[in-house]
Design an enzyme around this catalytic site. Structure first.
Site, PDB file in Angstrom:
ATOM      1  N   THR A   1      23.597  22.295 -88.682  1.00 57.23           N
ATOM      2  CA  THR A   1      23.235  22.937 -87.420  1.00 57.23           C
ATOM      3  C   THR A   1      21.865  22.429 -86.995  1.00 57.23           C
ATOM      4  OG1 THR A   1      24.469  24.914 -88.056  1.00 57.23           O
ATOM      5  CG2 THR A   1      22.935  25.121 -86.216  1.00 57.23           C
TER       6      THR A   1
ATOM      7  N   GLY B   1      28.574  23.921 -96.529  1.00 54.90           N
ATOM      8  CA  GLY B   1      29.817  23.238 -96.825  1.00 54.90           C
ATOM      9  C   GLY B   1      30.629  22.876 -95.596  1.00 54.90           C
ATOM     10  N   PHE B   2      30.337  23.502 -94.447  1.00 54.71           N
ATOM     11  CA  PHE B   2      31.152  23.258 -93.265  1.00 54.71           C
ATOM     12  C   PHE B   2      30.419  22.425 -92.214  1.00 54.71           C
ATOM     13  CE2 PHE B   2      33.169  26.874 -95.197  1.00 54.71           C
ATOM     14  CZ  PHE B   2      34.523  26.607 -95.044  1.00 54.71           C
ATOM     15  N   GLY B   3      29.177  22.067 -92.457  1.00 54.55           N
ATOM     16  CA  GLY B   3      28.497  21.237 -91.479  1.00 54.55           C
ATOM     17  C   GLY B   3      27.010  21.467 -91.424  1.00 54.55           C
TER      18      GLY B   3
ATOM     19  N   LEU C   1      18.378  22.939 -88.512  1.00 54.06           N
ATOM     20  CA  LEU C   1      18.236  24.376 -88.745  1.00 54.06           C
ATOM     21  C   LEU C   1      18.872  24.811 -90.057  1.00 54.06           C
ATOM     22  CD1 LEU C   1      18.977  25.780 -85.164  1.00 54.06           C
ATOM     23  CD2 LEU C   1      16.754  25.391 -86.241  1.00 54.06           C
ATOM     24  N   GLY C   2      19.904  24.135 -90.495  1.00 55.31           N
ATOM     25  CA  GLY C   2      20.568  24.520 -91.725  1.00 55.31           C
ATOM     26  C   GLY C   2      21.767  23.640 -91.985  1.00 55.31           C
TER      27      GLY C   2
ATOM     28  N   ASP D   1      29.943  36.197 -93.514  1.00 53.88           N
ATOM     29  CA  ASP D   1      28.607  35.756 -93.935  1.00 53.88           C
ATOM     30  C   ASP D   1      27.520  36.579 -93.240  1.00 53.88           C
ATOM     31  OD1 ASP D   1      26.845  34.314 -95.455  1.00 53.88           O
ATOM     32  OD2 ASP D   1      26.761  32.606 -94.090  1.00 53.88           O
TER      33      ASP D   1
END
Length: 638
Positions: free
Chosen positions: A49, A45-47, A41-42, A163
């Site tokens: 999904t 910088g943090f992971g 899905l996306g 965000d």
């Protein structure tokens, strides 16, 4: 259906349906031998999904799996601590119905994963792309009314989302409200000082507030991002196209395809103000401005779902119905004033025949009558009674009238005590915080602050507030700001600090004599009614300008705001009783007396409204249908 490998180093992560081992790297495919990732899905910088299936469900349930990745320099123990802090945060925030629930936390050999509830439906960015045009004012109002309470919730838990943008707002099938997703950039703060410290610069370009772009995000940064989201929805353009660098100003209104209300434009301009001191500080402040700006959410979805794109949409919910539950017919008796006991079980009426009467609020039965004075036989009023209030403890009532008498009536012994007041006719009564001081308005323009709970040794004269030039017609208390508000025939509103009684402000803007007052229990807004029939709202941010929110065809005679803050009741000289919903839902109920409405009051649960009228009736109105209207002939209480 593709099965996706979650190994960040995998050269070919796509695998066939039902595969259990990655053909490229040999790693296990189901996360925790349970969650089968099917679509990326996306990523950021943090992971990453993924859209996934929980294979242990019967049938397999759709969910969202978020894989956490960290900077290479982070220590393993630090990474684990951060991961579990985020999991705890999401577990708490996910209890809100408009935030995806956290379903599972996985910290194992495959990595660190959070499993969240899947919210069906497109996000607002996808809806805009499908529509190929802007969403319009109705969509923006829906976004504000449905997401500002969510912001208030997460900010109340000391979390900044950081965000907010159209892609992170999902529109589930009607009638479900909008959902705020993707808390991967969220930041928890423990106090005021961390907000001043520079942190990681994060957020989406164009939507992030100036201070957030400098690594100093605050709660108002989310309000900025939500405001910019609304500008995008109104214009269909990216925020970069809506800001003029040369003019250092937003130019979004130049790109509107259709006009919007000036009130909405004013709210949005303040939300996206680049200067923090001039921007809204809290989501509640934005909601309060919307409430009193006359902006109401329509009775249908603000935009269609894809399946409804060719239809006019279905109602988002039926309007609440206020119906008459029962009425008391009181031949020869007009109740000028009305009060409801703190427990909501009894009402007291100040009557034109010189009596003060108690009634059962549940069935209208007469409880007791404090009779008119009969010469030397005990205390009692000798003329028209104008006002009545219950003591905060509910053990007594106090009444005042045209005979200049102020009388305290015990509800235990049904005896009265006259209180010495030197003044003209008593016109209005109100309890001032902390609840032991009675404010008394009189016909000569004076206001008395009377501490009724003094001991015999402490007895002192009441404070006298002298500034009105004519009769004090109404009193109300703003408990949030500890203010007593008074209105008079001299066409002024005066604000007095409590408990000192010092005059803090005089509002001379009203163009007609003030006839009624009420204060909102949550945001402190002052509502006034006047001789012209205008109902105006006065806010502390701009106290010299009253916003007209209702125009009655005759003078306003009474105002009341429900304890919940949801409803404003307006009584008028022509017998009209109007209820306005204050939550932006556009609901208005029109009730009716035959003659002038004299007094109105809500029960503590906000579900019943009691009104009195010159038509010699007391009417009980309930929210939602509870019983067929019926008349009671009550003459035994006289």
């Amino acid at each position: 259906m593709t099965t996706f490998c979650t190994n960040p180093a995998c050269p070919q992560p796509n695998n066939g349906d039902r595969a259990r081992v990655c053909t490229a790297c040999g790693g296990p495919l189901p996360v925790a031998d349970r969650y089968c990732c099917q679509q990326l899905l996306g990523q950021g910088g943090f992971g990453r999904t993924y859209l996934a299936l929980d294979e242990r469900g019967q049938p397999p349930a759709v969910c969202v799996v978020k894989q956490m990745t960290w900077a290479g320099g982070d220590e393993r123990g630090e990474r684990r601590d951060r991961f579990h802090r985020e999991a705890d945060r999401l577990a708490t925030l996910g209890q809100h119905p408009q935030i995806p629930a956290l379903l599972d936390v996985i910290d194992g050999a495959q990595g660190q994963f959070l499993v969240q509830e899947y919210i069906p439906g497109p996000n607002l960015d996808q809806l805009m792309q499908k529509a190929s045009e802007s969403g319009g004012e109705a969509l923006v109002q829906r976004v504000l009314y449905e997401l500002l309470p969510v912001l208030a919730y997460i900010h109340g838990h000391r979390v900044i989302h950081r965000d907010i943008k159209p892609a992170n707002i999902v529109a589930p099938p009607a009638p479900q409200p909008l959902v705020l997703v993707d808390f991967g950039s969220a930041k928890a703060v423990s106090g005021a000082e961390p907000l001043k410290q520079t942190a990681t610069v994060i957020g989406s370009a164009g939507y992030a507030a100036p201070e957030q772009a400098l690594g100093k995000a605050v709660f108002a940064s989310d309000i900025f991002s939500l405001g910019v989201t609304c500008l995008h929805l109104l214009t269909g353009l990216h925020p970069f196209d809506l800001y003029s660098v040369s003019d250092d100003a937003w130019v979004w209104q130049s790109y509107l395809t259709s006009a919007i209300s000036p009130a909405l434009a004013r709210v949005l301009d303040r939300m996206v103000n680049r200067r923090l001191p001039e921007r809204y500080g809290t989501a509640q402040a934005v909601l309060a401005d919307l409430r009193w700006s006359g902006l109401v959410l329509g009775d249908r979805p603000a935009f269609p779902t894809p399946a409804q794109a060719q239809s006019s949409g279905q109602p988002r919910g039926a309007a609440p119905v206020w119906e008459q539950r029962f009425a008391l017919s009181l031949p020869g008796i007009v109740a000028n004033g009305l009060a409801i006991s703190p427990n909501g079980r009894a009402i007291a009426t100040a009557c034109a025949d010189g009596t003060v009467r108690l009634w059962d609020c549940t069935n209208g039965a007469a409880i007791h009558t404090f009779r008119r004075s009969l010469g030397l036989l005990g205390p009692g009023h000798r003329g028209v009674v104008n006002a009545v209030v219950f003591t905060p403890a509910g053990d007594a009532i106090v009444s005042g009238g045209e005979d200049s008498q102020l009388i305290r009536w015990s509800l235990e012994t049904y005896t009265g005590q006259q209180l010495p007041v030197s003044g003209w006719q008593i016109s209005a009564l109100a309890w001032a915080p902390p609840g032991d001081t009675l404010a008394v308005g009189s016909g000569d323009g004076r206001i008395y602050l009377w501490p009724l709970d003094q001991s015999a040794e402490q007895k002192s004269s009441p404070k006298t507030l002298v500034h009105h030039q004519d009769r004090v017609t109404a009193l109300a208390v703003n408990g949030r700001d500890n203010l007593l508000v008074s209105g008079g025939r001299d066409r002024t509103l005066r604000l007095w600090s409590l408990p000192s009684g010092r005059l803090s402000r005089t509002l001379s803007a009203p163009a007609a004599a003030i006839t009624a007052l009420a204060c909102h229990p949550h945001d402190g807004s002052i509502v006034s009614g006047d001789q012209r029939g205008h109902v105006q709202v006065w806010r502390s941010e701009n106290p010299e300008v009253g916003l007209v929110i209702h125009r009655a065809p005759s003078p306003v005679t009474a105002l009341a705001i429900s304890p919940s803050g949801d409803w404003l009741a307006i009584g008028a000289e022509d017998g009209q009783l109007t209820l306005m919903n204050l939550q932006g839902l556009g609901f208005t109920a029109a009730l009716r007396h035959a003659w002038s409405v004299r007094a109105i009051a809500f029960t503590p649960d906000s579900r019943m409204l009691v009104s009195t009228s010159a038509d010699e009736t007391i009417r009980f109105w309930c929210l939602a249908a509870t019983a067929a209207p019926r008349e009671f002939q009550k003459t035994d209480g006289r």
